[in-house]
Design an enzyme around this catalytic site. Sequence first.
Site, short mmCIF file in Angstrom:
data_model
loop_
_atom_site.label_atom_id
_atom_site.label_comp_id
_atom_site.label_asym_id
_atom_site.label_seq_id
_atom_site.Cartn_x
_atom_site.Cartn_y
_atom_site.Cartn_z
N HIS A 1 0.85 -1.38 0.09
CA HIS A 1 0.02 0.06 -0.11
C HIS A 1 0.79 1.13 -0.01
O HIS A 1 0.40 2.38 -0.58
CB HIS A 1 -1.11 -0.08 1.01
N LEU B 1 -3.39 -9.45 5.73
CA LEU B 1 -3.27 -9.11 4.34
C LEU B 1 -1.91 -8.28 3.82
O LEU B 1 -1.73 -7.95 2.79
CB LEU B 1 -4.56 -8.67 3.78
N PHE B 2 -1.13 -8.10 5.09
CA PHE B 2 0.18 -7.63 5.13
C PHE B 2 0.32 -6.20 4.12
O PHE B 2 1.13 -6.13 3.41
CB PHE B 2 0.99 -8.57 4.16
N CYS B 3 -0.95 -5.41 4.30
CA CYS B 3 -0.82 -4.11 3.71
C CYS B 3 -0.59 -4.50 2.24
O CYS B 3 -0.11 -3.32 1.51
CB CYS B 3 0.11 -3.11 4.34
N ALA B 4 -1.06 -5.46 1.70
CA ALA B 4 -1.19 -5.59 0.27
C ALA B 4 -2.09 -6.37 0.00
O ALA B 4 -2.22 -7.39 -0.87
CB ALA B 4 0.18 -6.37 -0.11
#
Length: 452
Positions: A129, A374-377
């Site tokens: 992100h 979701l790992f900032c992705a």
Amino acid sequence: MSVTTVAADQSVCAPLPVLGRDVTVPLVTGGEVTYAALDYAASAPALQRVWDDVAAYAPYYGSVHRGAGYLSQLSTDLFENSRAAVAAFLDCRDGDQVVFTRSTTDSLNLLARALPAGCQVFVFETEHHASLLPWGDDRVTCLDAPRTHGEAVRTLERALADRDPHGPALVCVTGASNVTGELWPVRELAAAAHAHGARIVLDAAQLAPHHPVSVRDLDVDWVAFSGHKLYAPFGSGVLAGRADWLSEAEPYLAGGGASRKVARRADGGVDVEWHTTAARHEAGSPNVIGAYAVASACKALTETGFDTLVARERYLIAKVREGLAEVPEVKVLSLFGADAPRVGVLSFVVRGWNSSHFAAALSAEYGIGVRDGLFCAHPLVRTLLGSDPEDVGECGAPDGGSTTLNAIRVSFGAGTPDEHVDRFVRAVKELVRDGAKWNYRTEDGRCVPDRG
């Protein structure tokens, strides 16, 4: 490549000393264990050398650039020498600027503010992100996730060929995925961008701690990374690259340090002449200790040698991959396939488990710190899991233990000992085979041990 093959390579080095390597944590089942920090992709522990360098400087702390006193002058020299050290670490070109920021996110937001009018931006949906969101929807073209390096280059070439050839354009690409760890074809993407009159910025947050990054060799226009992923303390980052767009843009922050001359006009207004150097975007009192810490980490990694660091990381990657391959219930997420080159970052899901529940059990029952979610992705993880864009993605185990849209990420680096990786692989096998030893519940969006 097998573990035994890699272990036989004499270039595999011992783990570098990092802070927290002897910290013990309690287990929910009783007793304590040395904490296994396997969340390097979020924040790597600080190198002991970096911490020692910062501690040695701390008594000489002084404000930079305009102080006449000895400590101010010493701090100014240290700050500017840190800038030079980062430039050397990145193999910057003559005339490139190194701007100190707070993080990769801050760096890319700064560059977004510096884009010329009408600039089109091209990003893949696979970006973190930090490199997906700063640009603004009205100027961004988001490209589908490729499944090979060649497809990535062809996808970008087609998109650039369809753009307005007379206006400015920027491509933003990651060097190594924060989800899969896979390396991207940065040099080839840079060549494609330049062939179509576009510029390119490299998000090196996950690449720089693991592999050498040469601005010259990769032929990128800018590179951004964070100190806290490069074995330095929190709060520092870098944007380095071409000066022209940065020098022509309005300052990222308006204030002292960014201004060269300020004069009040007769009509009551204020005229400002801004610096054209990196100081233009470093208003206020800079994070001198943060800059010095980043420079110290750059020197430490360079002196250790990336050849030996990469060899050790490949050895650890092989351990993890071979261990997980022995568990049929585990699916490792990948864009480019099992043989794709990668850094020490792997994400996976476990059939029959909510990923947050699994990560909580690793922590509470084995003293292992990983990441889930979701790992900032989000777009990338959704693509890898084959989900609908409307599917709910969350951290935390829902009632009943049903699965949700999330995954588990294990990540490691220069400070990771063999025992941490061995314990992780053993824990995965035991949890899948035997289940958790404790009950868990959701609290404030997190899966935590139920202590009754």
